[in-house]
Write an enzyme that holds these catalytic residues in place. Structure first.
Site, PDB file in Angstrom:
ATOM      1  N   ILE A 126      37.087  18.017 -21.010  1.00 12.01           N
ATOM      2  CA  ILE A 126      37.090  17.528 -19.631  1.00 12.01           C
ATOM      3  C   ILE A 126      35.828  18.052 -18.960  1.00 12.01           C
ATOM      4  O   ILE A 126      35.514  19.241 -19.062  1.00 12.01           O
ATOM      5  CB  ILE A 126      38.328  18.027 -18.858  1.00 12.01           C
ATOM      6  CG1 ILE A 126      39.612  17.481 -19.488  1.00 12.01           C
ATOM      7  CG2 ILE A 126      38.246  17.630 -17.389  1.00 12.01           C
ATOM      8  CD1 ILE A 126      40.873  18.084 -18.903  1.00 12.01           C
ATOM      9  N   GLY A 130      33.424  24.693 -24.732  1.00 10.89           N
ATOM     10  CA  GLY A 130      34.422  25.631 -24.224  1.00 10.89           C
ATOM     11  C   GLY A 130      35.328  25.053 -23.155  1.00 10.89           C
ATOM     12  O   GLY A 130      36.222  25.735 -22.663  1.00 10.89           O
ATOM     13  N   HIS A 131      35.147  23.797 -22.756  1.00  9.58           N
ATOM     14  CA  HIS A 131      35.909  23.218 -21.638  1.00  9.58           C
ATOM     15  C   HIS A 131      36.422  21.840 -22.014  1.00  9.58           C
ATOM     16  O   HIS A 131      35.903  20.847 -21.508  1.00  9.58           O
ATOM     17  CB  HIS A 131      35.016  23.121 -20.408  1.00  9.58           C
ATOM     18  CG  HIS A 131      35.768  22.971 -19.134  1.00  9.58           C
ATOM     19  ND1 HIS A 131      36.131  21.755 -18.619  1.00  9.58           N
ATOM     20  CD2 HIS A 131      36.213  23.891 -18.261  1.00  9.58           C
ATOM     21  CE1 HIS A 131      36.750  21.934 -17.462  1.00  9.58           C
ATOM     22  NE2 HIS A 131      36.805  23.225 -17.226  1.00  9.58           N
ATOM     23  N   PHE A 132      37.283  21.598 -22.671  1.00 11.21           N
ATOM     24  CA  PHE A 132      38.133  22.364 -23.573  1.00 11.21           C
ATOM     25  C   PHE A 132      37.959  21.733 -24.934  1.00 11.21           C
ATOM     26  O   PHE A 132      38.028  20.511 -25.032  1.00 11.21           O
ATOM     27  CB  PHE A 132      39.578  22.310 -23.100  1.00 11.21           C
ATOM     28  CG  PHE A 132      39.759  22.832 -21.700  1.00 11.21           C
ATOM     29  CD1 PHE A 132      39.810  24.199 -21.466  1.00 11.21           C
ATOM     30  CD2 PHE A 132      39.840  21.970 -20.617  1.00 11.21           C
ATOM     31  CE1 PHE A 132      39.988  24.694 -20.178  1.00 11.21           C
ATOM     32  CE2 PHE A 132      40.010  22.459 -19.328  1.00 11.21           C
ATOM     33  CZ  PHE A 132      40.080  23.824 -19.099  1.00 11.21           C
TER      34      PHE A 132
END
Length: 155
Positions: free
Chosen positions: A64, A57-59
């Site tokens: 990152i 989810g990041h990203f």
């Protein structure tokens, strides 16, 4: 644990780290400690891989490592210093303060992060550290953190 044992440890593999810290997957942010100078400083290593759960989810299109996890890696490296120095099973190291946090460059899968942690001051069970996270020798994040050692039964 003897005073000699606390000052002669020059490195720690994941087995030793898991004896020092209560963290486990997916929140153990230090894979290895390559240098420990008594209770003064340490260098922890985090090998960043795309398989880590936060990257879903990041990203997803441009992964990152979250800055807060860099801070956590610094805190865990500092916690290993405290735990090794105290040498008492049943003690916990609590992250208390963060000051002067700066994020300089993104950390991405494939990077090898070095957490350089140096004790700034210690008074009783309160420890203060200056920390730098580096990739390929360049500072990617930095912070001053505080920690407190607490007996598990008092937690």
């Amino acid at each position: 644990m003897t005073e000699e044992a606390t000052t002669t440890l020059s490195s720690a593999d994941i087995i030793e780290i898991m004896k020092l810290l209560p963290h486990r997957y997916p929140f153990l942010m230090v894979d290895k400690i390559i240098e420990i100078d008594g209770d003064n400083s340490a260098i922890g290593i985090k090998n960043v891989t795309v398989n880590e759960p936060h990257f879903t989810g990041h990203f997803p299109e441009a992964p990152i490592m979250p800055g807060v996890l860099l801070i956590e890696g610094m805190a865990q490296t500092a916690g290993a210093i405290c735990a090794k120095k105290e040498g008492q099973p049943g003690n916990l190291v609590y992250f208390m303060t963060i000051e002067n946090a700066r994020f300089r460059k993104p950390v991405v899968p494939g990077d090898r992060v070095e957490f350089h942690v140096a004790k700034h001051k210690q008074r009783g069970n309160i420890w203060k550290f200056h920390c730098d996270a580096k990739v390929d020798g360049a500072v990617v994040a930095e912070a001053d953190i505080g920690a407190m050692i607490v007996r598990k039964e008092q937690a």
